[in-house]
Enzyme design. Structure first.
Site, PDB file in Angstrom:
ATOM      1  N   LYS A 100      46.424  -7.089  -5.624  1.00 49.31           N
ATOM      2  CA  LYS A 100      45.862  -5.730  -5.542  1.00 49.31           C
ATOM      3  C   LYS A 100      44.459  -5.667  -4.929  1.00 49.31           C
ATOM      4  O   LYS A 100      43.463  -5.360  -5.598  1.00 49.31           O
ATOM      5  CB  LYS A 100      45.873  -5.078  -6.931  1.00 49.31           C
ATOM      6  CG  LYS A 100      47.204  -5.293  -7.650  1.00 49.31           C
ATOM      7  CD  LYS A 100      47.724  -4.095  -8.354  1.00 49.31           C
ATOM      8  CE  LYS A 100      49.171  -4.222  -8.744  1.00 49.31           C
ATOM      9  NZ  LYS A 100      49.644  -5.334  -9.474  1.00 49.31           N
TER      10      LYS A 100
ATOM     11  N   ASP B  32      63.160  -4.540 -10.811  1.00 41.77           N
ATOM     12  CA  ASP B  32      62.895  -3.154 -10.414  1.00 41.77           C
ATOM     13  C   ASP B  32      62.754  -2.995  -8.908  1.00 41.77           C
ATOM     14  O   ASP B  32      62.169  -2.018  -8.453  1.00 41.77           O
ATOM     15  CB  ASP B  32      61.641  -2.626 -11.116  1.00 41.77           C
ATOM     16  CG  ASP B  32      60.421  -3.514 -10.889  1.00 41.77           C
ATOM     17  OD1 ASP B  32      60.548  -4.561 -10.229  1.00 41.77           O
ATOM     18  OD2 ASP B  32      59.340  -3.153 -11.376  1.00 41.77           O
TER      19      ASP B  32
ATOM     20  N   ASP C 216      59.917  -0.624  -4.454  1.00 38.87           N
ATOM     21  CA  ASP C 216      59.613  -0.933  -5.852  1.00 38.87           C
ATOM     22  C   ASP C 216      59.825   0.356  -6.647  1.00 38.87           C
ATOM     23  O   ASP C 216      59.112   1.339  -6.428  1.00 38.87           O
ATOM     24  CB  ASP C 216      58.152  -1.400  -5.917  1.00 38.87           C
ATOM     25  CG  ASP C 216      57.653  -1.608  -7.338  1.00 38.87           C
ATOM     26  OD1 ASP C 216      58.340  -1.172  -8.282  1.00 38.87           O
ATOM     27  OD2 ASP C 216      56.570  -2.190  -7.494  1.00 38.87           O
TER      28      ASP C 216
HETATM   29  P1  GTP Z   1      54.892  -0.976 -15.552  1.00 40.95           P
HETATM   30  O1  GTP Z   1      54.537  -1.045 -17.013  1.00 40.95           O
HETATM   31  O2  GTP Z   1      55.161   0.418 -15.114  1.00 40.95           O
HETATM   32  O3  GTP Z   1      53.918  -1.686 -14.657  1.00 40.95           O
HETATM   33  O4  GTP Z   1      56.301  -1.722 -15.331  1.00 40.95           O
HETATM   34  P2  GTP Z   1      56.804  -3.161 -15.829  1.00 40.95           P
HETATM   35  O5  GTP Z   1      56.538  -3.309 -17.286  1.00 40.95           O
HETATM   36  O6  GTP Z   1      58.229  -3.308 -15.428  1.00 40.95           O
HETATM   37  O7  GTP Z   1      55.877  -4.181 -15.058  1.00 40.95           O
HETATM   38  P3  GTP Z   1      56.043  -4.709 -13.560  1.00 40.95           P
HETATM   39  O8  GTP Z   1      56.586  -3.624 -12.708  1.00 40.95           O
HETATM   40  O9  GTP Z   1      54.790  -5.349 -13.159  1.00 40.95           O
HETATM   41  O10 GTP Z   1      57.128  -5.848 -13.740  1.00 40.95           O
HETATM   42  C1  GTP Z   1      57.833  -6.426 -12.667  1.00 40.95           C
HETATM   43  C2  GTP Z   1      59.144  -6.985 -13.201  1.00 40.95           C
HETATM   44  O11 GTP Z   1      58.892  -8.018 -14.162  1.00 40.95           O
HETATM   45  C3  GTP Z   1      59.978  -5.942 -13.898  1.00 40.95           C
HETATM   46  O12 GTP Z   1      61.315  -6.197 -13.578  1.00 40.95           O
HETATM   47  C4  GTP Z   1      59.716  -6.195 -15.380  1.00 40.95           C
HETATM   48  O13 GTP Z   1      60.836  -5.868 -16.181  1.00 40.95           O
HETATM   49  C5  GTP Z   1      59.457  -7.680 -15.413  1.00 40.95           C
HETATM   50  N1  GTP Z   1      58.475  -8.077 -16.423  1.00 40.95           N
HETATM   51  C6  GTP Z   1      57.163  -7.732 -16.457  1.00 40.95           C
HETATM   52  N2  GTP Z   1      56.568  -8.304 -17.519  1.00 40.95           N
HETATM   53  C7  GTP Z   1      57.520  -9.007 -18.164  1.00 40.95           C
HETATM   54  C8  GTP Z   1      57.521  -9.818 -19.347  1.00 40.95           C
HETATM   55  O14 GTP Z   1      56.506 -10.004 -20.020  1.00 40.95           O
HETATM   56  N3  GTP Z   1      58.705 -10.387 -19.715  1.00 40.95           N
HETATM   57  C9  GTP Z   1      59.852 -10.210 -18.993  1.00 40.95           C
HETATM   58  N4  GTP Z   1      60.966 -10.796 -19.427  1.00 40.95           N
HETATM   59  N5  GTP Z   1      59.891  -9.448 -17.874  1.00 40.95           N
HETATM   60  C10 GTP Z   1      58.739  -8.858 -17.469  1.00 40.95           C
END
Ligand code: GTP
Length: 386
Positions: free
Chosen positions: A162, A111, A223
């Site tokens: 954070k 992202d 982001d």
């Molecule tokens: P929010 O729920 O809005 O915080 O978004 P998010 O679920 O994408 O979490 P975050 O922005 O913290 O994740 C950063 C990146 O890691 C993103 O590209 C997510 O798709 C990926 N990501 C987060 N958690 C996981 C997970 O448990 N498994 C995988 N495969 N990717 C994850």
């Protein structure tokens, strides 16, 4: 061979309801799924094989990209039955890597829109013999991010997720979500359980005296996790403020994709994207927004810094400011929405329901009282306009 792991399994909760049916990495950004920009960027930097670490709405990724040939990449998919967190996902995806233990493996959050020079980051990693090299970004307000201070030689000295108090804010450098791991380091992450790479893996590496390095990058970085950032990232790509090999046209003030219809007396600006099948009617003004497939913007509507979901409708004279309209929702005539409103998928907002200015006609002429429908006791429906 040069390999990468892309983390695309998150639920994208901050972007709901846009992510109710589409995972965040597949949302359209400047006319193509965001992940297409990242994959094209990785390919341009010499990456040949990518493992997509999926979880939420996993099946949609393979449906979009297949074996990756269209992008000149070999793609593999590894799906977590339940999300394993960022570190757990990297470890899980590593089962499919072909790299040798000493080879560098690129890892990207799915992202982040950035102009980072991936090839240079990998070259730096090799040159310094690091275990992990992180891209770092300097930001004005780091409170929402993970702080990564470094010493003069570029070695990471701490990880602080954070920070909230002023004492905790010891640097303006944040983790930019782009890493190069030496493959053997990934294999040391505990398998088959939830692990956060930011909160667990990186601090543990520091504790064991591993060589963790940071490279401060001052190119574009955003982001895309929030609605405001999502529409801004798309607009910045359209206007050429950040480049992408996957941009479907030359930079400009707006991107109208084939199959979209825009009335000559409508005004598009600020990097707006109009997706296939979308319609912008006469006198509508759309600025810095993403109008998704099949959406309809009626005459005289004003849409600013907003995301209008697939097949959603914005009624005549309605104005949206930093609004998210879910797929299939209908904001009818004459609404004026203040910044930050999110309309659920499929919801209907009746004419003149929300105003910031006085409604043009008195209430009594628009709606009479809600009264029970005849023959359906206990239910009610709005009366027709008097
Ligand atoms: P929010 O729920 O809005 O915080 O978004 P998010 O679920 O994408 O979490 P975050 O922005 O913290 O994740 C950063 C990146 O890691 C993103 O590209 C997510 O798709 C990926 N990501 C987060 N958690 C996981 C997970 O448990 N498994 C995988 N495969 N990717 C994850």
């Amino acid at each position: 061979m040069s390999e990468a792991i892309l983390l695309v399994g998150g639920q994208g909760t901050r972007l709901r309801p846009l992510t109710s049916h589409i995972p965040k990495p597949l949302l359209p950004v400047a006319g193509v799924p965001f992940l297409t920009h990242q994959l094209a960027r990785a390919a341009a930097a010499g990456v040949t094989r990518v493992i997509l670490a999926t979880s939420y709405l996993a099946e949609l990724f393979e449906a979009e990209y297949g074996n990756g040939a269209r992008l000149g990449l070999e793609l593999e998919y590894v799906t977590e039955e339940s999300a394993l967190g960022t570190g757990g996902a990297i470890r899980n995806a590593a089962r499919r890597l072909r790299s040798a233990p000493s080879d560098p493996v690129l890892v990207l959050n799915g992202d982040i829109l950035s102009g980072v020079d991936i090839a240079a980051l990998r070259a730096h990693h090799r040159l310094t013999g690091a275990d992990v090299t992180l891209q770092l970004k300097r930001v004005g307000d780091p409170r929402a991010f993970g702080l990564v201070p470094t010493d003069e030689g570029g070695r990471v000295t701490a990880f602080l997720e954070k920070p909230q108090t002023p004492e905790e804010i010891i640097t303006d450098q944040i983790n930019a979500g782009c890493y190069v791991f030496t493959r053997s380091v990934i294999d040391r992450i505990p398998p088959d359980r939830v692990v956060s790479v930011e909160r667990e893996t990186f601090p543990e590496l520091l504790a064991t005296d591993a060589q963790v390095r940071g490279v401060v990058d001052d190119t574009y970085w955003l982001d895309l996790g929030t609605p405001a950032a999502f529409v801004q990232g798309s607009a910045d790509l359209v206007r050429g403020r950040v480049t992408s090999p996957a941009l479907p046209g030359p930079p400009g003030d707006a991107l109208v994709l084939p199959g979209a219809r825009v009335h000559p007396a409508a005004v598009l600006s600020g990097g707006t994207v109009v997706s296939p099948g979308a319609v912008i009617e006469e006198g509508a003004v759309v600025e810095g927004s993403v109008v998704m497939t099949g959406a309809h913007i009626a005459p005289g509507a004003t849409v600013h810094a907003s995301a209008v979901g697939r097949h959603a409708q914005v009624g005549p004279g309605t104005s949206l400011e930093a609004t998210v309209v879910g797929d299939g929702a209908h904001v009818e005539e004459g609404n004026e929405l203040p910044p930050g409103v999110r309309i659920a998928c499929g919801a209907r907002m009746a004419p003149y329901s929300v105003r910031l200015s006085a409604a043009p006609t008195p209430c009594a002429t628009e709606h009479t009282a809600v009264r029970p429908t005849s023959g359906a006791r206990g239910t009610a429906r709005p009366a027709t306009t008097a």
